[in-house]
Scaffold this active site. Sequence first.
Site, PDB file in Angstrom:
ATOM      1  N   TYR A 152      16.451  21.561   2.598  1.00  0.00           N
ATOM      2  CA  TYR A 152      16.178  20.122   2.505  1.00  0.00           C
ATOM      3  C   TYR A 152      15.482  19.789   1.182  1.00  0.00           C
ATOM      4  O   TYR A 152      15.830  18.808   0.505  1.00  0.00           O
ATOM      5  CB  TYR A 152      15.316  19.721   3.687  1.00  0.00           C
ATOM      6  N   LYS A 156      16.953  17.364  -1.727  1.00  0.00           N
ATOM      7  CA  LYS A 156      16.244  16.150  -2.110  1.00  0.00           C
ATOM      8  C   LYS A 156      15.818  16.172  -3.572  1.00  0.00           C
ATOM      9  O   LYS A 156      15.789  15.123  -4.242  1.00  0.00           O
ATOM     10  CB  LYS A 156      15.039  15.934  -1.196  1.00  0.00           C
TER      11      LYS A 156
END
Length: 249
Positions: A152, A156
């Site tokens: 993640y 991001k």
Amino acid sequence: MSTEGRFAGKVALITGGANGIGAATAARFAAGGADVVVADFDEAAAQKTASAVGGRAVRCDVTSRADVEAAVAAAAEPTGRLDILVTCAGIIRDNLLHKMTDDDWESVIATHLRGTFLAAQVAQGHMVSQRSGTMVLVSSTSALGNRGQANYSAAKAGIQGLAKTLSIELGPFGITVNCVAPGFIVSQMTEATAARMGVSMEQFVEAVAEQTPVRRVGQPDDVAGVIEFLCSHDASYVSGQVIYVRGGP
């Protein structure tokens, strides 16, 4: 100063728009007079959100180029325009690095990073032709690193780099591209995290609020308000920025 009608005549496409930040953003754009298109993998949820704000809905798996192309085409079909793109689609598959599977990694990268890339690439075709447009790509404070989120965090962080690069490439065509990077926001994702940790959502929220300078956790509308600003004329000279929405520094 009233914001009523600030998006009149604009077409706004929100990927991952059925819930959370996406749904809150859809409501704000609709209130401002935009033709809002809610794109989401969950078609029923997209229809519910679109109906609530008086918008349109389309099913879209953001990892599929065909789906993204169809969603952009549907959004632009009535007027030939696409003025606003907000990319909210996302999933989590948290795990420590030594436990993370190939699927954990690839599914998160595909949804967040590939999905954002596809949406931006397809949308820019309309925006370049009309020589105007605004994109807001949703990142996260996890881009700075977060235990158990190697996938993640990498996705991001990649979105932030993508936004800065696109702002350089697309700026000459009258297109602004920015990022918002939320901290803890009450959502289905945070509820799932609390369940995985074996604590109640109330306990989780209380613990996070104690560590947040403003002493509360974020709500989807806190982020939607920043997105609304970045897509408005008031932010027409703002591009290539990452704005952290986290209740503190």
